[in-house]
Scaffold this motif. Structure first.
Motif, PDB file in Angstrom:
ATOM      1  N   TYR A 243       0.933  -1.244  -0.305  1.00  0.00           N
ATOM      2  CA  TYR A 243       0.009   0.008  -0.038  1.00  0.00           C
ATOM      3  C   TYR A 243       1.016   1.123   0.069  1.00  0.00           C
ATOM      4  N   LEU A 244       0.650   2.175  -0.810  1.00  0.00           N
ATOM      5  CA  LEU A 244       1.738   3.098  -1.062  1.00  0.00           C
ATOM      6  C   LEU A 244       0.988   4.485  -0.445  1.00  0.00           C
ATOM      7  N   SER A 245       1.915   5.643  -0.394  1.00  0.00           N
ATOM      8  CA  SER A 245       1.161   6.727   0.064  1.00  0.00           C
ATOM      9  C   SER A 245       0.927   7.583  -1.126  1.00  0.00           C
ATOM     10  N   LEU A 246       1.048   7.075  -2.213  1.00  0.00           N
ATOM     11  CA  LEU A 246       0.654   8.050  -3.303  1.00  0.00           C
ATOM     12  C   LEU A 246      -0.792   7.857  -3.734  1.00  0.00           C
ATOM     13  N   ASP A 247      -1.372   9.020  -4.129  1.00  0.00           N
ATOM     14  CA  ASP A 247      -2.707   9.371  -4.240  1.00  0.00           C
ATOM     15  C   ASP A 247      -3.022   9.330  -5.686  1.00  0.00           C
ATOM     16  N   VAL A 248      -3.793   8.422  -6.172  1.00  0.00           N
ATOM     17  CA  VAL A 248      -3.845   8.470  -7.572  1.00  0.00           C
ATOM     18  C   VAL A 248      -4.525   9.792  -8.209  1.00  0.00           C
ATOM     19  N   GLY A 249      -5.705  10.433  -7.336  1.00  0.00           N
ATOM     20  CA  GLY A 249      -6.143  11.665  -7.924  1.00  0.00           C
ATOM     21  C   GLY A 249      -5.248  12.818  -8.053  1.00  0.00           C
ATOM     22  N   LEU A 250      -4.401  12.887  -6.967  1.00  0.00           N
ATOM     23  CA  LEU A 250      -3.249  13.859  -6.868  1.00  0.00           C
ATOM     24  C   LEU A 250      -2.278  13.845  -7.978  1.00  0.00           C
ATOM     25  N   GLN A 251      -1.820  12.449  -8.212  1.00  0.00           N
ATOM     26  CA  GLN A 251      -0.748  11.970  -9.072  1.00  0.00           C
ATOM     27  C   GLN A 251      -1.504  12.338 -10.437  1.00  0.00           C
ATOM     28  N   ILE A 252      -2.514  12.105 -10.782  1.00  0.00           N
ATOM     29  CA  ILE A 252      -3.110  12.271 -12.107  1.00  0.00           C
ATOM     30  C   ILE A 252      -3.085  13.836 -12.412  1.00  0.00           C
ATOM     31  N   ALA A 253      -3.587  14.441 -11.335  1.00  0.00           N
ATOM     32  CA  ALA A 253      -3.870  15.971 -11.325  1.00  0.00           C
ATOM     33  C   ALA A 253      -2.523  16.661 -11.609  1.00  0.00           C
ATOM     34  N   ALA A 254      -1.386  16.140 -10.853  1.00  0.00           N
ATOM     35  CA  ALA A 254      -0.163  16.850 -11.077  1.00  0.00           C
ATOM     36  C   ALA A 254       0.394  16.378 -12.285  1.00  0.00           C
ATOM     37  N   THR A 255       0.168  15.304 -12.819  1.00  0.00           N
ATOM     38  CA  THR A 255       0.591  14.927 -14.084  1.00  0.00           C
ATOM     39  C   THR A 255       0.017  16.027 -15.215  1.00  0.00           C
ATOM     40  N   LYS A 256      -1.249  16.186 -15.103  1.00  0.00           N
ATOM     41  CA  LYS A 256      -2.079  16.867 -16.116  1.00  0.00           C
ATOM     42  C   LYS A 256      -1.669  18.170 -15.996  1.00  0.00           C
ATOM     43  N   ALA A 257      -1.312  18.882 -14.758  1.00  0.00           N
ATOM     44  CA  ALA A 257      -1.157  20.139 -14.591  1.00  0.00           C
ATOM     45  C   ALA A 257       0.407  20.377 -15.232  1.00  0.00           C
ATOM     46  N   MET A 258       1.312  19.345 -15.227  1.00  0.00           N
ATOM     47  CA  MET A 258       2.521  19.671 -16.144  1.00  0.00           C
ATOM     48  C   MET A 258       2.119  19.811 -17.340  1.00  0.00           C
ATOM     49  N   GLY A 259       1.280  18.952 -17.832  1.00  0.00           N
ATOM     50  CA  GLY A 259       0.972  19.019 -19.509  1.00  0.00           C
ATOM     51  C   GLY A 259       2.057  18.814 -20.126  1.00  0.00           C
ATOM     52  N   LYS A 260       2.262  19.609 -21.181  1.00  0.00           N
ATOM     53  CA  LYS A 260       3.360  19.179 -22.276  1.00  0.00           C
ATOM     54  C   LYS A 260       4.763  19.406 -21.850  1.00  0.00           C
TER      55      LYS A 260
END
Lengths: 649, 392
Positions: A247-264
């Motif tokens: 079980y990881l401390s990573l949060d899927v929603g936050l991870q995806i949000a951060a990836t999307k925020a980085m964009g290109k």
């Protein structure tokens, strides 16, 4: 003569015959003795040797692979699963006409020429009573179509086996990592018995780091086989012990949000929960689909990934080393105040540049026109370079290094992913050793604004942010929260390791953090891009680091600076200010001013979804508030049962 | 031909007659003959053979993976062979003596016929298909050659002269070469050995024996030249079985593993892993002794060999009691041939000799050798039971 020949002496002949017979009997006796000697040799003297050979002949230990542990995010979403894949197999012994069967199968599902070619190759090499795969990765439709027609094809089977699958794909490519086919070099490192039935091994990320826990223990069955290798019966079976779930401390929603925020953009985002050291999100962009690697990536696809200038395979979070830029300013301020190099009231006039006495070189402020009168608070808020050139000159490199070391820079964070880099805390000794050059006063000056040889990974920068947020205490950042056995019966909590506390008087922390709040809230603050529209208090510091900056002068002379030479954008922030729940470091390569916007989106997402994220059961005991006068509590000695982040050493 | 059949029938009638009139004979002054003797059956030989066959059927049952069908087939062959043996036992030795040249030349012609029109069976032409029965003429020669030699030497002075030895050599060599040409090295070897045994018993000069052995060694390269490739492989493998453990060396290694793993007591009847899981090749035919060694151990193997030695003892006894040169040489030759055949087989299976295709007498699965062997025992019984009884 003739007469003599006719007369036979019967008595003499009988005696001759008897003599010969006696002689023959002696011969027979000797030969029989030899035979018994031989039998005795085989059955008594060498009995053990032949018994071993006989046992090896007919008894075989067949290993049974354990099921690999699953990996979950903190919110219980599956990040690494074991997917059943179906393959079509044909047992040639059970098929009358192989060619005809394949032609008929082709009418039901598509079978490529490559598939049939490799099938015929295997038919020639493998025993005919074994199933030989014709097609891998059957789709659900294919499986359904085949099952309906199965009665027409004796000797044709659909076989299911487990294969690693990453449902969230590219979002966790750098953290979870991936497994792939085990190679001889890796096999030499692990216990070959335990991997006897295993085809896959963790190659990167957590899959690699927690390989031991994820893999489990091999089982076996003892079988009797005949000369053709066919299993006659099973004598004993020892079930494998499946690997542990992570079980990881990573949060899927936050991870995806951060990836999307980085964009290109290329870069990294690391989000840490300051109270626990748990990493909530860890993004490195660009990323890739780890599923490509599981069953062997094609040479072409791999080349494309490996040769890309954007380096998608490169984990920037732990292996990218970047200059701190201006994010170094708050921690320098802490040391300067603590060491009484300056007082909060100390003010200089910034004309837009700084010059060392007796040197001609001019160090520009990022604002060419200058900031006018600047005290420490304003210097942090507006990120005045001139002030910090001067401060660095006053402090000297030794004190700057001291505070960097206090913030655990220049060392790995012992995160649970292999391959983390140290970063560099530059010192005169370091420069002499590595670059074989003396330390110039100018080196100290540019260190004041986090340029020069000082380098840190985004993870280290995020850790500094967490330390700032906690006013000096923190756990080493880590990804694992707990492991459970696959039947969920036993749970082992991960015991995070506490960092050595950074001790400054309370008012100094307060002063610097207030200045960082100013970065967000004050009109002049450089963090306005981050702060605008935020619904809660936050402290931040922006940074712009030059990529190629040997002399500390900016790259100029061209109207359009090539992307790879453009400055990178950095932002560190934590929020809320009083009881920080999130500490974030964002680094965007070659794109100034982007990091604050990315950070804004990530922090905003977190604050909107924080109730989901705040799971008390996952948290270790909160850190004790550290009084500036009392020494920090020594971390409890971890028992062997607990996993410590140092188990790799 | 009809003449022979007529003689044959009269012989049979005679023995039945003598059995019926045994009461009269008992009363007469001539020496007493037991019922067995009247039936022209040698009780000792008969029971020893029966013991070996019984033990063999049990081994075969295990070697054939408890396939009763195979055992029944083998049993049927034994019944037919016993019948032939009993008939052969009724024919007086002088009849055999008369027929010897005919049998020998008929055998030679059949061998030639096999070479000409033989059907290919297992890569070698050995079988003559007579429509209903497949027939292996080379087997006849195992008996015909000792017969021919005994016939040749019956009136000649012993020990034989050089000329006689040369002619005897031809009698042996011609059929042996024809058989070897098929190619059936094992039977050719057995034919030569059966001839050599008779020559040995004629009192052949030791110098000649030594000389011919030397000649044999000297002719090895020539023999090598004439050998088939698989035969060469076998010889090379015998010299070093590890040379090709999965190929030609496989047989002998697996056979040694089977026997060696049996130990003193064996793995127990029906419990041999080497044979039941097919690691041991030809475990129902040429390599059946390995099954015995594996399942019945050193004790079982010893029992089997001792039973063989009982048979051998009785055959030698019969030859020593024989009353004329022909029967003496024939009986002695057949006795020694029997010894050599089981000895070579066991020697091959235990790795003393190279692999030659010789079955284990009375035990290996297969028809032709059983017929030959029991016919030979029939002849021996005939020799023993048709003796003139000399009253003291």
């Amino acid at each position: 003569m003739k007469k003599r020949l006719r007369i036979k002496n019967h008595q003499q002949e009988l005696r001759l015959f008897q003599k010969r017979m006696i002689f023959t009997c002696i011969g027979v006796g000797v030969l029989i003795g030899l035979l018994f000697f031989r039998l005795f040799d085989l059955q008594v003297v060498e009995h053990n040797k032949y018994t071993t050979m006989s046992t090896q002949n007919h008894l075989e230990l067949l290993p049974i692979a354990p099921t690999r542990g699953l990996i979950y995010s903190r919110d219980g979403i599956l990040l690494a699963a074991n997917k059943s894949v179906f393959s079509l197999e044909i047992t040639p012994d059970d098929v009358k006409n192989l060619k005809q069967t394949i032609t008929k199968l082709k009418q039901i599902i598509p079978i490529s020429q490559d598939d049939t070619d490799s099938f015929w190759r295997l038919v020639r090499r493998r025993p005919q009573y074994q199933g030989i795969p014709l097609k891998y990765h059957l789709s659900k439709q294919d499986v359904a179509k085949l099952y309906v027609n199965m009665y027409r094809f004796p000797g044709v089977h659909i076989k299911a086996h487990l294969m690693r699958y990453y449902p969230e794909g590219k979002y966790f490519a750098h953290t979870v990592g991936y497994v792939s086919r085990i190679n001889p070099r890796e096999l030499a490192r692990v216990n070959p018995t335990n991997y006897a039935a295993t085809n896959f091994i963790g190659k990167t990320g957590l899959e690699q780091y927690y390989e031991k826990q994820l893999h489990g223990l091999v089982g076996y069955q003892e079988v009797e086989v005949d000369a053709q290798g066919r299993i006659v019966r099973t004598l004993e079976r020892v079930a494998p012990v499946p690997g542990k779930n992570l079980y990881l401390s990573l949060d899927v929603g936050l991870q995806i949000a951060a990836t999307k925020a980085m964009g290109k953009y290329n870069g990294a985002v690391v989000v840490i929960q300051p109270s626990t050291g748990q990493i909530l999100a860890m993004v490195s962009t660009p990323n890739f689909d780890p599923n490509l690697f599981v069953d062997g990536i094609s040479e072409k696809t791999y080349r494309k990934l490996a040769d890309s200038k954007a380096e998608p395979l490169f984990n920037r979070d732990i292996r990218g080393q970047y200059p701190f830029g201006s994010t170094a300013k708050p921690i320098e301020a802490l040391e300067a105040l603590n060491d009484k190099v300056i007082t909060p009231q100390y003010t200089i006039f910034d004309p837009g540049w700084f010059k060392l006495p007796n040197y001609h070189h001019i160090y520009h402020c990022w604002l060419r026109t200058g900031h006018g009168n600047v005290d420490l608070h304003r210097a942090i808020v507006v990120s005045c370079d001139t002030f910090f050139y001067n401060l660095a000159h006053m402090m000297g490199i030794a004190k700057i290094d001291t505070v960097f070391n206090k913030f655990h820079l220049g060392h790995t964070m012992h995160i649970d992913i292999d391959g983390e880099l140290n970063g560099i805390v530059a010192s005169p000794e370091w420069k002499q050793r590595v670059k074989d050059k003396p330390w110039y006063p100018g080196d100290t000056i540019i260190s004041g604004i986090g340029q020069g040889s000082m380098l840190a990974t985004p993870l280290q920068i995020a850790n500094v942010t967490a330390e700032l947020a906690n006013r000096g205490t923190a756990y080493y950042p880590h990804l694992l929260v707990k492991t459970t056995s696959q039947d969920d019966k036993t749970t082992t909590m991960f015991k995070p390791t506490e960092e050595q506390s950074i001790i400054f008087p309370h008012w100094i922390w307060h002063f610097v953090i207030k200045a960082m709040v100013g970065v967000v809230t004050e009109p002049e603050g450089t963090g306005w891009r981050f702060g605008r529209g935020l619904q809660f208090s936050a402290a931040a510091k922006t940074g712009t680091a030059q990529v190629y900056s040997d002399t500390g002068t900016q790259v100029k002379g061209k109207k359009v600076i090539p992307i790879r030479l453009r400055s990178q954008s950095l932002l560190i922030a934590f929020a809320p200010v009083k009881h920080p729940k999130i500490a974030i470091a964002v680094l965007v390569e070659h794109s100034p001013h982007v990091a604050p916007e990315v950070a804004h989106k990530v922090v905003e997402y977190y604050m909107m979804h924080q109730h989901h994220l705040h799971d008390k059961s996952l948290a270790p005991p909160p850190l004790l508030p550290v009084d500036s006068t009392t020494p920090p509590p020594t971390p409890a000695k971890s028992s062997q049962q607990l996993i410590t982040p140092f188990n790799n050493d | 031909m009809w003449f022979f059949i007529g003689q044959f029938l009269s012989d049979i009638m005679q023995s039945i007659n003598s059995y019926i009139h045994r009461a009269q004979a008992k009363k007469s002054t001539t020496a007493y003959r037991s019922t067995w003797q009247r039936l022209h059956i040698d009780f000792f030989l008969f029971t020893s053979v029966l013991a070996v066959i019984t033990m063999g059927l049990f081994i075969l049952y295990s070697a054939a993976n408890q396939n009763m069908h195979i055992v029944e087939k083998q049993l049927l062959r034994f019944l037919i062979a016993f019948f032939i043996m009993l008939i052969a036992a009724q024919i007086p030795p002088q009849r055999f003596r008369q027929w010897t040249p005919v049998i020998y030349f008929l055998g030679l012609m059949l061998l030639a016929a096999v070479l000409a029109i033989g059907v290919v069976s297992q890569g070698a032409e050995r079988w003559l298909d007579l429509g209903v029965v497949k027939f292996q003429p080379s087997e006849i020669m195992k008996i015909a050659v000792p017969m021919a030699l005994a016939w040749y030497f019956k009136d000649r002075q012993l020990p034989p002269s050089f000329k006689d030895v040369v002619i005897a050599g031809l009698i042996i060599i011609v059929p042996a070469l024809l058989v070897a040409k098929q190619p059936d090295l094992g039977t050719a070897l057995m034919i030569s050995i059966s001839g050599a045994c008779v020559l040995l018993l004629t009192g052949l000069n030791w110098r000649w024996i030594g000389g011919s052995l030397l000649a044999l060694v000297a002719s090895t390269p020539v023999l090598w030249h004439f050998m088939h490739n698989y035969q060469r492989q076998r010889v090379l493998t015998f010299i070093n079985p590890a040379r090709d453990p999965l190929g030609t060396g496989y047989h002998i290694i697996q056979s040694k593993v089977a026997i060696g793993s049996g130990g003193v007591l064996g793995k127990g009847w029906l419990n041999g892993t080497q044979s039941h899981l097919n690691f041991l090749p030809a475990h129902a035919t040429d390599f059946i002794f390995a099954v015995c060694g594996e399942e019945l151990g050193l004790i079982g193997s010893t029992v089997l060999i001792v039973l063989y030695l009982f048979i051998l003892y009785r055959c030698i006894y019969i030859s020593l009691k024989a009353q004329d040169t022909y029967t003496r040489l024939l009986a002695g030759g057949l006795a020694l041939t029997f010894f050599v055949s089981f000895y070579i087989n066991i020697g091959m299976v235990t790795g003393i000799f190279p692999v030659v295709g010789i079955p284990l007498p009375l035990i290996s699965y297969g028809g032709t050798s059983i017929m030959t062997l029991l016919t030979a025992f029939g002849i021996l019984m005939s020799i023993h039971t048709h003796r003139k009884l000399n009253t003291k």
